[in-house]
Design a protein around this motif. Structure first.
Motif, PDB file in Angstrom:
ATOM      1  N   LEU A 252       0.922  -0.984   0.162  1.00  0.00           N
ATOM      2  CA  LEU A 252      -0.066  -0.215  -0.086  1.00  0.00           C
ATOM      3  C   LEU A 252       0.868   1.063  -0.261  1.00  0.00           C
ATOM      4  O   LEU A 252       1.573   1.478   0.907  1.00  0.00           O
ATOM      5  CB  LEU A 252      -0.686   0.405   1.388  1.00  0.00           C
ATOM      6  N   ARG A 253       1.108   1.849  -1.029  1.00  0.00           N
ATOM      7  CA  ARG A 253       1.651   2.996  -1.754  1.00  0.00           C
ATOM      8  C   ARG A 253       0.536   4.505  -0.550  1.00  0.00           C
ATOM      9  O   ARG A 253      -1.043   4.439  -1.236  1.00  0.00           O
ATOM     10  CB  ARG A 253       1.781   3.297  -2.388  1.00  0.00           C
ATOM     11  N   ILE A 254       1.157   5.697  -0.029  1.00  0.00           N
ATOM     12  CA  ILE A 254       0.524   6.326   0.420  1.00  0.00           C
ATOM     13  C   ILE A 254       0.742   7.558   0.489  1.00  0.00           C
ATOM     14  O   ILE A 254       2.073   7.704   0.441  1.00  0.00           O
ATOM     15  CB  ILE A 254       0.410   6.705   2.527  1.00  0.00           C
ATOM     16  N   SER A 255       0.433   8.868  -0.441  1.00  0.00           N
ATOM     17  CA  SER A 255       1.351  10.130  -0.987  1.00  0.00           C
ATOM     18  C   SER A 255      -0.094  11.448  -0.034  1.00  0.00           C
ATOM     19  O   SER A 255      -0.666  11.739   0.197  1.00  0.00           O
ATOM     20  CB  SER A 255       1.092  10.216  -2.226  1.00  0.00           C
ATOM     21  N   ASN A 256       1.488  11.521   0.185  1.00  0.00           N
ATOM     22  CA  ASN A 256       1.150  12.286   2.066  1.00  0.00           C
ATOM     23  C   ASN A 256       1.230  14.226   1.246  1.00  0.00           C
ATOM     24  O   ASN A 256       2.303  14.598   0.475  1.00  0.00           O
ATOM     25  CB  ASN A 256       1.694  12.336   2.819  1.00  0.00           C
ATOM     26  N   ASP A 257       0.300  14.619   1.580  1.00  0.00           N
ATOM     27  CA  ASP A 257       0.607  16.835   1.560  1.00  0.00           C
ATOM     28  C   ASP A 257       1.759  17.302   2.709  1.00  0.00           C
ATOM     29  O   ASP A 257       1.154  17.741   3.826  1.00  0.00           O
ATOM     30  CB  ASP A 257      -0.510  17.482   1.706  1.00  0.00           C
ATOM     31  N   ARG A 258       3.032  17.633   2.290  1.00  0.00           N
ATOM     32  CA  ARG A 258       3.907  18.548   3.490  1.00  0.00           C
ATOM     33  C   ARG A 258       3.093  19.838   3.641  1.00  0.00           C
ATOM     34  O   ARG A 258       3.473  20.288   4.529  1.00  0.00           O
ATOM     35  CB  ARG A 258       5.224  17.935   2.470  1.00  0.00           C
ATOM     36  N   HIS A 259       2.993  20.245   2.938  1.00  0.00           N
ATOM     37  CA  HIS A 259       1.836  21.431   3.806  1.00  0.00           C
ATOM     38  C   HIS A 259       1.453  21.452   4.871  1.00  0.00           C
ATOM     39  O   HIS A 259       1.141  22.468   5.482  1.00  0.00           O
ATOM     40  CB  HIS A 259       1.136  21.961   2.096  1.00  0.00           C
ATOM     41  N   TYR A 260       0.964  20.217   5.012  1.00  0.00           N
ATOM     42  CA  TYR A 260       0.241  20.349   6.110  1.00  0.00           C
ATOM     43  C   TYR A 260       0.807  19.499   7.860  1.00  0.00           C
ATOM     44  O   TYR A 260       0.841  19.544   8.711  1.00  0.00           O
ATOM     45  CB  TYR A 260      -1.625  19.992   6.086  1.00  0.00           C
ATOM     46  N   TYR A 261       1.419  18.763   6.896  1.00  0.00           N
ATOM     47  CA  TYR A 261       2.175  17.358   8.721  1.00  0.00           C
ATOM     48  C   TYR A 261       3.549  18.139   8.321  1.00  0.00           C
ATOM     49  O   TYR A 261       4.152  18.295   9.703  1.00  0.00           O
ATOM     50  CB  TYR A 261       2.351  16.266   7.442  1.00  0.00           C
ATOM     51  N   VAL A 262       3.995  19.340   7.627  1.00  0.00           N
ATOM     52  CA  VAL A 262       5.120  20.116   7.686  1.00  0.00           C
ATOM     53  C   VAL A 262       6.711  19.581   8.099  1.00  0.00           C
ATOM     54  O   VAL A 262       7.139  19.946   7.246  1.00  0.00           O
ATOM     55  CB  VAL A 262       4.554  21.216   9.153  1.00  0.00           C
ATOM     56  N   ARG A 263       6.389  18.649   8.960  1.00  0.00           N
ATOM     57  CA  ARG A 263       7.314  18.421   9.383  1.00  0.00           C
ATOM     58  C   ARG A 263       7.904  16.908   9.936  1.00  0.00           C
ATOM     59  O   ARG A 263       6.743  16.505  10.828  1.00  0.00           O
ATOM     60  CB  ARG A 263       8.615  19.096  10.192  1.00  0.00           C
ATOM     61  N   GLY A 264       8.663  15.892   9.682  1.00  0.00           N
ATOM     62  CA  GLY A 264       8.446  14.565  10.601  1.00  0.00           C
ATOM     63  C   GLY A 264       8.394  13.719   9.529  1.00  0.00           C
ATOM     64  O   GLY A 264       7.653  12.743  10.413  1.00  0.00           O
ATOM     65  N   GLY A 265       7.061  14.000   8.570  1.00  0.00           N
ATOM     66  CA  GLY A 265       6.572  13.562   7.517  1.00  0.00           C
ATOM     67  C   GLY A 265       7.265  12.636   6.171  1.00  0.00           C
ATOM     68  O   GLY A 265       7.881  13.200   6.395  1.00  0.00           O
ATOM     69  N   TYR A 266       6.755  12.170   5.778  1.00  0.00           N
ATOM     70  CA  TYR A 266       7.020  11.723   4.816  1.00  0.00           C
ATOM     71  C   TYR A 266       6.063  10.385   3.565  1.00  0.00           C
ATOM     72  O   TYR A 266       4.641  10.215   3.904  1.00  0.00           O
ATOM     73  CB  TYR A 266       8.711  10.626   4.987  1.00  0.00           C
ATOM     74  N   GLU A 267       6.712  10.297   2.533  1.00  0.00           N
ATOM     75  CA  GLU A 267       5.917   9.202   2.146  1.00  0.00           C
ATOM     76  C   GLU A 267       6.134   7.883   2.548  1.00  0.00           C
ATOM     77  O   GLU A 267       7.205   7.523   3.324  1.00  0.00           O
ATOM     78  CB  GLU A 267       6.190   8.826   0.061  1.00  0.00           C
ATOM     79  N   GLN A 268       4.981   7.116   2.086  1.00  0.00           N
ATOM     80  CA  GLN A 268       4.845   5.447   2.480  1.00  0.00           C
ATOM     81  C   GLN A 268       4.458   4.816   1.638  1.00  0.00           C
ATOM     82  O   GLN A 268       3.456   4.863   1.294  1.00  0.00           O
ATOM     83  CB  GLN A 268       3.651   6.004   4.275  1.00  0.00           C
ATOM     84  N   MET A 269       4.776   3.809   1.843  1.00  0.00           N
ATOM     85  CA  MET A 269       4.506   1.758   1.543  1.00  0.00           C
ATOM     86  C   MET A 269       5.093   0.833   3.034  1.00  0.00           C
ATOM     87  O   MET A 269       5.452   1.243   3.667  1.00  0.00           O
ATOM     88  CB  MET A 269       6.508   1.814   1.004  1.00  0.00           C
ATOM     89  N   TRP A 270       3.407   0.706   2.907  1.00  0.00           N
ATOM     90  CA  TRP A 270       2.694   0.335   3.812  1.00  0.00           C
ATOM     91  C   TRP A 270       2.800  -1.787   2.800  1.00  0.00           C
ATOM     92  O   TRP A 270       2.430  -1.591   2.543  1.00  0.00           O
ATOM     93  CB  TRP A 270       1.619   0.170   4.604  1.00  0.00           C
ATOM     94  N   ASP A 271       3.349  -2.793   3.876  1.00  0.00           N
ATOM     95  CA  ASP A 271       4.117  -4.173   3.418  1.00  0.00           C
ATOM     96  C   ASP A 271       2.379  -4.696   3.953  1.00  0.00           C
ATOM     97  O   ASP A 271       1.668  -4.941   4.636  1.00  0.00           O
ATOM     98  CB  ASP A 271       4.770  -5.263   3.576  1.00  0.00           C
ATOM     99  N   ILE A 272       1.194  -5.340   2.546  1.00  0.00           N
ATOM    100  CA  ILE A 272       0.219  -5.854   3.119  1.00  0.00           C
ATOM    101  C   ILE A 272       0.302  -7.110   3.850  1.00  0.00           C
ATOM    102  O   ILE A 272      -0.827  -7.365   4.872  1.00  0.00           O
ATOM    103  CB  ILE A 272      -1.072  -5.442   1.610  1.00  0.00           C
ATOM    104  N   GLY A 273       0.920  -7.908   2.949  1.00  0.00           N
ATOM    105  CA  GLY A 273       1.395  -9.320   4.314  1.00  0.00           C
ATOM    106  C   GLY A 273       1.988  -9.516   5.037  1.00  0.00           C
ATOM    107  O   GLY A 273       1.006 -10.039   6.089  1.00  0.00           O
ATOM    108  N   GLU A 274       2.503  -7.998   5.456  1.00  0.00           N
ATOM    109  CA  GLU A 274       3.305  -8.205   6.854  1.00  0.00           C
ATOM    110  C   GLU A 274       2.536  -7.184   7.960  1.00  0.00           C
ATOM    111  O   GLU A 274       2.945  -6.690   8.777  1.00  0.00           O
ATOM    112  CB  GLU A 274       5.045  -8.073   6.651  1.00  0.00           C
ATOM    113  N   ARG A 275       1.337  -6.154   7.053  1.00  0.00           N
ATOM    114  CA  ARG A 275       0.861  -6.154   7.913  1.00  0.00           C
ATOM    115  C   ARG A 275       2.382  -4.905   8.526  1.00  0.00           C
ATOM    116  O   ARG A 275       1.849  -4.044   9.664  1.00  0.00           O
ATOM    117  CB  ARG A 275       0.064  -5.811   8.588  1.00  0.00           C
ATOM    118  N   ARG A 276       2.876  -3.902   7.946  1.00  0.00           N
ATOM    119  CA  ARG A 276       3.334  -2.791   8.437  1.00  0.00           C
ATOM    120  C   ARG A 276       4.648  -1.921   7.751  1.00  0.00           C
ATOM    121  O   ARG A 276       4.340  -2.333   6.433  1.00  0.00           O
ATOM    122  CB  ARG A 276       4.973  -4.187   9.071  1.00  0.00           C
ATOM    123  N   PHE A 277       4.942  -1.121   8.520  1.00  0.00           N
ATOM    124  CA  PHE A 277       5.732   0.315   7.133  1.00  0.00           C
ATOM    125  C   PHE A 277       6.878   0.024   6.657  1.00  0.00           C
ATOM    126  O   PHE A 277       7.826  -1.134   7.570  1.00  0.00           O
ATOM    127  CB  PHE A 277       5.247   2.141   7.813  1.00  0.00           C
TER     128      PHE A 277
END
Length: 524
Positions: free
Chosen positions: A238-263
């Motif tokens: 599961l790929r997640i694309s995020n808006d840096r404008h509001y997370y401001v800092r500490g965030g990033y694009e995310q990839m979540w392994d569906i089988g292992e259920r972890r980022f």
């Protein structure tokens, strides 16, 4: 830059190579593209404005609808003509039924406002597409009843509607039941310290009996697009694309392994990338079975190239896909990208790329007149801007879009939703296009449309690999046949890896038509 120079520039930077057995490594994309183009010539893309044939509709509203504005394209009446559901924001959402020859009429729909977008899927496996409708407020699940009739079945089908500001969605099947759905939420509007650094949690909805149970998917960094698909490792993620404008800092694009259920993290070959993520597009550009991924943003549009080790690398700037500033006019401020989608506009066997552009509203740091992009893939693998010549370089605040063959002539047309401006509909009238095939899939059980299947199309010129997914884009997507351009090829063989991993084919299929591969009727 020659094809040889391009290959050299990408060596060690992109997983775009295949061993052809003659003692040297060659860019698979370049060999395939050259063979196809040699037979078809290079068709110049052209579109004809058919916007006046759409019912009047505008995506409107204030802050809660600066984002969103998605469009869902699917066949809701079984006539093989794609129909359109358009988000309305503060205005009502609209269902537009395709009557043929680019004639669309408004169809009845439950009264829905606050809609940011929608995705079509057959959630109850009855053969009629349903709609997951995203809202600034409780989401809704519309059950398709056939003949473009829909009923609000949110409670009846057991969907937790949530209370967030939903701006992203994707779905996949983990067994022969109902889909697992990921819901991406934007800013928590109830956070008194917001909106900055007030990103809401996302949610995973898992089927349990006759209902879905919601669980948190956290941390959330203001998701604006999600896509469940096979990643460069060959694993469902599961790929997640995020808006840096509001997370401001500490965030990033995310990839979540569906089988292992972890980022995934750096130890998995997943580097921390932070951008103003708006949309996702995924397509294998080389035939190696690994999808490249386009991430739209404010400024650079980032194309990530799949690597043989399962990781991703940023494409070289020379590839021509960054589209970081308006390509018309004299505004040098950064562009704002939203919906992105790969599709073969001229059917030459190379996937092209459309990007919807438009200022958030009146953001002074970014370009105000920001034309949409039509990036045509060239024989050397680079992309060249063609929207002006094609006639679609409009400068409204575009948001959602879709490439679909609305008139059944084998050429991908275009629909675009604009913020506070009428929708646009464009007919592809490109002359001299190549051959093509549309591939639809069907199978018994809960996942009737075979979401998660991987389709390989082979011709004498080479092969193309396409995944069947729900999600991505910006706030909307398409459910229907997979469109593959074939160039000069006059025959094609199709192999399907079905969602459970079993394989059928290669199937000899006729070209220049839509072919349905029904697993229950296939040998083996």
């Amino acid at each position: 830059m020659s094809a040889r120079q391009i290959r050299a520039a990408r060596a060690g930077q992109a997983g775009r190579h295949a061993y052809l057995g003659n003692g040297e490594w060659k860019g698979a994309l370049f060999g395939l593209a050259t063979a196809l183009v040699a037979g078809t010539g290079m068709a110049e893309p052209r579109f004809e404005d058919r916007s006046a044939t759409l019912p009047a509709h505008v995506y409107s509203g204030g802050w809660a609808h600066f984002v969103g504005g998605g469009v869902a394209v699917f066949d809701c009446d079984g006539d093989a003509r794609p129909d359109i559901f358009a988000a309305g924001g503060e205005a009502r959402a609209t269902l537009m039924r395709n009557r043929g020859d680019f004639v669309f009429e408004t169809a009845p729909l439950p009264d829905l406002t606050g809609v940011t977008g929608a995705y079509p899927l057959d959630a109850d496996a009855d053969g009629h597409p349903d709609l997951f409708v995203m809202r600034a407020g409780p989401n809704r699940l519309l059950r398709g009843r056939g003949d473009c009739r829909f009923e609000d079945a949110t409670d009846a089908m057991g969907l937790p509607p949530g209370e967030g500001w939903t701006t992203a969605f994707t779905a996949w099947w983990e067994d022969d039941a109902r889909p697992v759905m990921a819901v991406g939420n934007y800013v928590d509007r109830d956070d008194p310290d917001g909106p900055f650094e007030a990103c809401d949690d996302n949610a995973i909805l898992r089927p349990e009996g006759r209902r879905w149970q919601a669980g948190p998917l956290e941390p959330g960094f203001c998701a604006l697009s999600m896509l469940a698909a096979r990643d460069a490792r060959g694993r469902p993620s599961l790929r997640i694309s995020n808006d840096r404008h509001y997370y401001v800092r500490g965030g990033y694009e995310q990839m979540w392994d569906i089988g292992e259920r972890r980022f995934l993290g750096a130890d998995d070959g997943w580097p921390a990338v932070s951008l103003w993520g708006m949309g996702i597009a995924s397509r294998d550009l080389t035939g190696d079975g690994r999808d490249e991924v386009m991430l739209t943003s404010m400024g650079d549009q980032l194309l990530q190239l799949a690597q043989p080790d399962g990781s991703y690398a940023a494409a070289p700037f020379s590839i021509g896909s960054y589209a970081q500033r308006p390509h018309t006019g004299d505004d040098g401020r950064p562009s704002t990208g939203w919906h992105a989608e790969f599709g073969d506009i001229d059917n030459d066997g190379r996937a092209d790329l459309f990007i919807a552009k438009g200022n958030v509203d009146q953001m002074p740091s970014n370009a105000m007149r920001d034309p949409n992009n039509l990036l045509m893939q060239q024989t050397d693998g680079r992309f060249a801007e063609a929207s002006v010549e094609a006639g679609i370089a409009t400068t409204e605040r575009s948001r959602g879009a879709a490439l679909a063959d609305f008139d059944g002539d084998g050429r991908l047309d275009l629909v675009v939703v604009n913020r506070r401006a009428p929708m646009e509909l464009w007919r592809n009238v490109t002359a001299g296009t190549g051959h093509w095939i549309g591939i639809d899939l069907a199978q018994p059980g809960g996942n009737r449309d075979a979401i998660g299947a991987v389709v390989t199309v082979e011709t004498d010129a080479g092969r193309q690999v396409v995944q069947r997914t729900i999600g991505g884009g910006h706030a909307g997507g398409r459910l229907g046949p997979l469109h593959v351009g074939l160039g000069a090829a006059r025959a094609a063989r199709v192999t399907v890896e079905w969602p459970d991993g079993s394989v059928t084919g290669p199937h000899e299929v006729e070209i220049d038509r839509v072919v349905t591969l029904d697993r229950a009727a296939l040998p083996g």
